[in-house]
Design an enzyme around this catalytic site. Structure first.
Site, PDB file in Angstrom:
ATOM      1  N   ASP A   1      -3.042   1.064  -1.140  1.00 54.81           N
ATOM      2  CA  ASP A   1      -3.831   2.153  -1.690  1.00 54.81           C
ATOM      3  C   ASP A   1      -3.393   2.364  -3.137  1.00 54.81           C
ATOM      4  O   ASP A   1      -2.466   1.725  -3.622  1.00 54.81           O
ATOM      5  CB  ASP A   1      -3.693   3.426  -0.852  1.00 54.81           C
ATOM      6  CG  ASP A   1      -2.296   4.014  -0.916  1.00 54.81           C
ATOM      7  OD1 ASP A   1      -1.355   3.275  -1.281  1.00 54.81           O
ATOM      8  OD2 ASP A   1      -2.136   5.202  -0.595  1.00 54.81           O
TER       9      ASP A   1
ATOM     10  N   ASP B   1       0.059   6.048   2.081  1.00 55.07           N
ATOM     11  CA  ASP B   1       0.803   7.280   2.275  1.00 55.07           C
ATOM     12  C   ASP B   1      -0.035   8.375   2.911  1.00 55.07           C
ATOM     13  O   ASP B   1       0.468   9.446   3.223  1.00 55.07           O
ATOM     14  CB  ASP B   1       1.366   7.791   0.942  1.00 55.07           C
ATOM     15  CG  ASP B   1       0.266   8.113  -0.063  1.00 55.07           C
ATOM     16  OD1 ASP B   1      -0.906   7.762   0.192  1.00 55.07           O
ATOM     17  OD2 ASP B   1       0.578   8.714  -1.100  1.00 55.07           O
TER      18      ASP B   1
END
Length: 895
Positions: A337, A624
């Protein structure tokens, strides 16, 4: 603050009950916990452990036959006991380290279901626990609140939501006006999702989905699906196990057929003699199987993984699942990401350009930043203040802090008279204050979109609007957020009693505002990321960015980290909706070209991972947020960030404690080095076992007693191998492995070069040993010092002293060869003990252990003490094994 523009009744008691019955409660279903005994039992499914169990059971049977049928001593049970000790050590160590890692992994999925939520029921505003929210409830949202369920907005006033945990977007504007709807938004503009957080403004929404039915719940449930993807190491060890099983059973069958044929050729047939001979043959065959099985390999793998787990923690990699250590070394693709992994997830001022050099005007500029803001800073850690509220406005306050200005003092010294909050309609915010910098004066500060603010300003000085707009465009092309600032002194006679309406008149009236300057704000790339990305790319690993950001922002971040270059085009980037519209076949054809997926939804990354796995790739995923959990779970290795959500951490195999992408490169280096260490141990142990098997096989066919007894083989195959496992498993990682491409996950763990070494060196050892055995058969050797003048005898007889010499010669050949195994795939000298002092210590233990067994083992090990000169001669005579290896490595270094 006014809550509502209209009246809401909400649900009554009966409707609440009916809704709960129909749609369930607002609780995420926790994952089922596997019982402790089942977790331990899974350790016995390892293919090599299964082979060991079979060999152990066969060994028990033979030992019982020898003890009860042949009336031999209790020492016959040493080997089966040793095998089962090896099994328990290997499985027990693996289980212990994984359970300890799970305990150390203290941040698990915890959802605070008792958090209070403000709702309207029966026409009254009340507070209930989050778990009690049902479909149909009308929920009130304030700044700082966490959205308790998915729903559609009924009202929205300056509402912005942090959706980074689901999409990676830290600020998403929400509105109920159709004109404000963003058709490219990951989730509809008039919807709010469970687990997201209100950053500013307030609103009212009606709940449409609760619990597992929410987007957050779907992601959480998907992250709990137990993926049965096998790791590369598991596949290769299974293949090795099959090869060892096939070879050992083939040799055992060969012994059975060959010795049976020998019986009928050399002996007259008698049932009693045949049964005795046949049982002896079976025992020899089973002994060969036991010798062939590498008892120390599971131990070596476990010790290597456990050692790596402990050392990787020092490089900020908290390994929760042991296999992840090695699998990182086989990784071919990393899907990452953006927010919080490649970037800091902290908005910061990239550049500030004030439109004045006058000190007073610059002071007013800073006062405007401090007072015309809804954010604040948390100074509980003065060295690292954190932003509370809007991250963009917080970045401005952090910039003031870096300039040595305390925004709190500025804000407290100015009296706020009125304000207009930011909205997507006006695209600016304004605050009217009685200034502390210009005593007795009232100043209206305004900030927002520069193309809007310029309409309220006088002509700029020191520059031109064209230059300003060109600078803004350059920043925007670098995926930065831009703001413009202006101010004007308000006449005391101006009517400000009508609040927002009065301020809007001032803004659009005369005199015009003085333009103060512009600023670029970005979520900066972590400074270590470009070098880490370059390291991974050089190591042959593809990197793909999957983010909820816009294509422009994602492309710019890709450029900054070194992933996106001038030769890339539209085939290398795709949006979430476009990605979803691709068929599986179309995606498989395009997946290797893709570098960036923008506007991605949570399940897009999981689909990408599964597609890559179908294309035989070893996939690691970093993330995350809650949105990353399904992909983290599906990947061969999931890497969560230390400050990520608990759902992401629970779904991952490794947690990057310092949130640094560079730690991923360290994990790859450790994984590759670990695999190389396992190969080194296999090289060493297979050489030991091949030579031992050939000796047993030769003894079976020539009809002589085995030169190596069962208890001696126990030392060679278990204790010595265990020490070797410890020595070779503890070798430090080498940065040189990052210069290689990822290994083929389908290649055999024993490479062609290893096979060549095992064949040639093993063959040489076998010839040396059998030549020495043949000499002992025909000569009476009482000391190695007289071996050059042997006393030949007409009868074949081998004394216990000669067997002790043979046993020690066998061990010393392997002792020196361990140095060569340690230097396998390395051009460095095997005598370099830098950073691996433990290797030398373990070698010393092996040497001392051999001396103790020979000198003190007596009948148990079928040995007698040797003369000191014999030890010296054997040590020196076998040392060319190392010296020749060093010469070969020296030549390779020179070439």
């Amino acid at each position: 603050m006014e809550r509502k523009q209209q009246h809401y009744e909400g649900l009554n008691e009966q409707e609440i009950h009916d809704s709960r019955q129909q749609h369930g409660t607002n609780v995420l279903t926790p994952p089922a916990q596997t019982p402790l005994w089942k977790r331990f039992a899974t350790k016995f499914s390892d293919p090599l452990i299964v082979i060991l169990l079979v060999a152990g059971l066969l060994s028990v049977g033979i030992s019982c036959y020898e003890y009860f049928g042949m009336h031999e001593g209790y020492s016959v049970f040493f080997e089966p006991v040793g095998i089962f000790v090896a099994i328990l050590l290997a499985t027990g160590l693996s289980f212990f380290f994984e359970e300890r890692a799970n305990k150390a992994f203290s941040i698990l999925n915890q959802v605070n279901d008792d958090e209070p939520v403000e709702v309207i029921r029966d026409g009254n505003t009340t507070r209930i626990a989050k778990r009690d929210v049902v479909v149909g409830d009308v929920v009130l949202l304030d700044t700082g609140a966490e959205v308790p369920a998915d729903g559609v907005l009924l009202e929205s006033v300056g509402l912005s939501v942090d959706e980074s945990s689901l999409t990676g977007e830290p600020m998403c504007w929400k509105s109920t006006h159709e004109n404000d709807f963003d058709p490219d938004a990951t989730f509809p503009t008039n919807h709010v999702m469970r687990g997201t957080k209100v950053m500013e403004g307030h609103g009212v929404f009606r709940v449409e989905r609760v619990g597992d039915a929410t987007e957050n719940g779907r992601v959480f449930v998907a992250s709990q699906i137990d993926n049965s993807v096998k790791t590369p190491l598991t596949e290769q060890l299974e293949r090795l196990g099959r090869v060892i099983t096939l070879l050992s059973y083939s040799f055992a069958a060969l012994i059975l057929v060959g010795r049976t044929a020998m019986f009928f050729t050399n002996f007259s047939f008698e049932w009693v003699h045949f049964v005795q001979y046949f049982l002896d043959t079976i025992m020899i065959g089973v002994t060969l199987i036991v010798v062939a099985v590498p008892e120390g390999l599971p131990m070596a793998v476990t010790l290597s993984l456990a050692y790596s787990m402990r050392r990787m923690l020092k490089t900020n990699n908290l390994v929760r699942k042991m296999h992840a250590c090695e699998t990182m070394g086989a990784t071919t693709v990393i899907c990452t990401d953006k927010t919080g992994t490649l970037t800091r997830n902290q908005m910061r001022v990239h550049e500030m350009k004030a439109n004045t050099t006058d000190e007073t005007m610059r002071a007013l500029f800073m006062e405007g930043i401090a007072v015309n803001s809804t954010a604040s800073l948390d100074f509980s850690r003065p060295e690292n203040p954190t932003v509370l509220g809007n991250p963009t406005e917080g970045a401005l306050l952090l910039w003031l802090h870096e300039q040595g200005m305390d925004y709190r003092e500025i804000r407290e010294s100015a009296e706020v008279l009125g304000e207009i909050t930011f909205s997507t309609e006006n695209k600016y915010m304004a605050t009217l204050v009685r200034s502390a910098l210009v005593p007795g004066k009232t100043i209206l500060y305004i900030k927002g979109a520069t193309d809007i603010i310029r309409n309220f300003c006088s002509p700029v000085t020191n520059t031109s609007w064209d230059e300003i707009m060109n600078q803004l465009l350059a920043w925007q092309n670098q995926a930065m957020r831009t703001l413009g600032f202006a101010s004007r002194i308000v006449d005391d006679s101006t009517d400000t009693s009508h609040g927002k309406e009065s301020l809007e008149k001032i803004i659009t009236g005369e005199p015009r505002f003085v333009f103060q300057g512009i600023v670029a704000i970005s979520d900066p790339v972590r400074p270590e990321v470009p070098a880490a990305v370059e390291e991974c790319i050089k190591a042959g690993i593809q990197i793909k960015i999957v983010t909820g950001d816009t294509p422009g922002t994602a492309r710019e971040i890709g450029r900054q980290v070194g992933l996106w270059n001038e030769s890339d085009n539209e085939k290398n980037i795709i949006t979430g909706p476009q990605f979803e519209s691709l068929t599986d076949d179309e995606l498989e054809n395009r997946v290797f070209d893709l570098k960036i997926i923008a506007r991605a939804r949570p399940m897009d990354k999981k689909r990408l991972v599964e597609t890559l796995q179908r294309k035989a790739q070893v996939v690691a995923v970093t993330g995350d947020g809650t949105n990353d959990a399904p992909a983290l779970k599906a990947a061969h290795v999931g890497l969560s960030m230390g400050d990520g959500t608990s759902v992401a951490k629970e779904a991952s195999d490794i947690t990057i404690v310092d949130n640094s992408f560079s730690s991923i490169g360290r994990a790859v280096m450790w994984g590759r080095s670990l695999y190389l260490n396992i190969q080194r141990f296999i090289l060493f142990q297979m050489m030991v076992n091949v030579v031992a098997c050939l000796i047993v096989l030769t003894g079976a066919f020539i009809g002589t007693q085995s030169p190596l007894t069962v208890t001696q083989m126990l030392w060679v195959n278990l204790i010595m191998d265990t020490f070797a496992a410890m020595a070779l498993a503890s070798l430090p990682p080498s940065e040189s492995v990052m210069n290689n491409k990822p290994r083929n996950r389908h290649e055999f763990i024993i490479t062609r070069a290893m096979t060549l070494q095992i064949t040639i060196i093993g063959g040489i050892f076998y010839i040396i040993l059998m030549a020495f055995f043949h000499l002992m058969e025909h000569a009476d050797i009482t000391s190695l010092s007289a071996i050059l003048h042997p006393n030949f005898t007409p009868h074949k007889e081998i004394t216990p002293y000669e067997l002790s010499l043979f046993f020690t010669l066998f061990v010393m050949l392997q002792f020196w060869n361990m140095f060569n195994a340690r230097a396998y795939a390395s051009k460095q000298s095997a005598l370099s003990f830098k950073q691996c002092k433990g290797f030398g210590l373990i070698l010393l233990l092996i040497l001392l252990g051999q001396i103790m067994i020979v000198e003190l083992g007596g009948e148990m090990f079928s040995v007698t003490p040797l003369h000191p000169i014999d030890w010296l001669i054997l040590t020196v005579a076998t040392s060319p094994v190392l010296l020749i290896g060093e010469i070969i490595r020296f030549i390779k270094r020179k070439l």
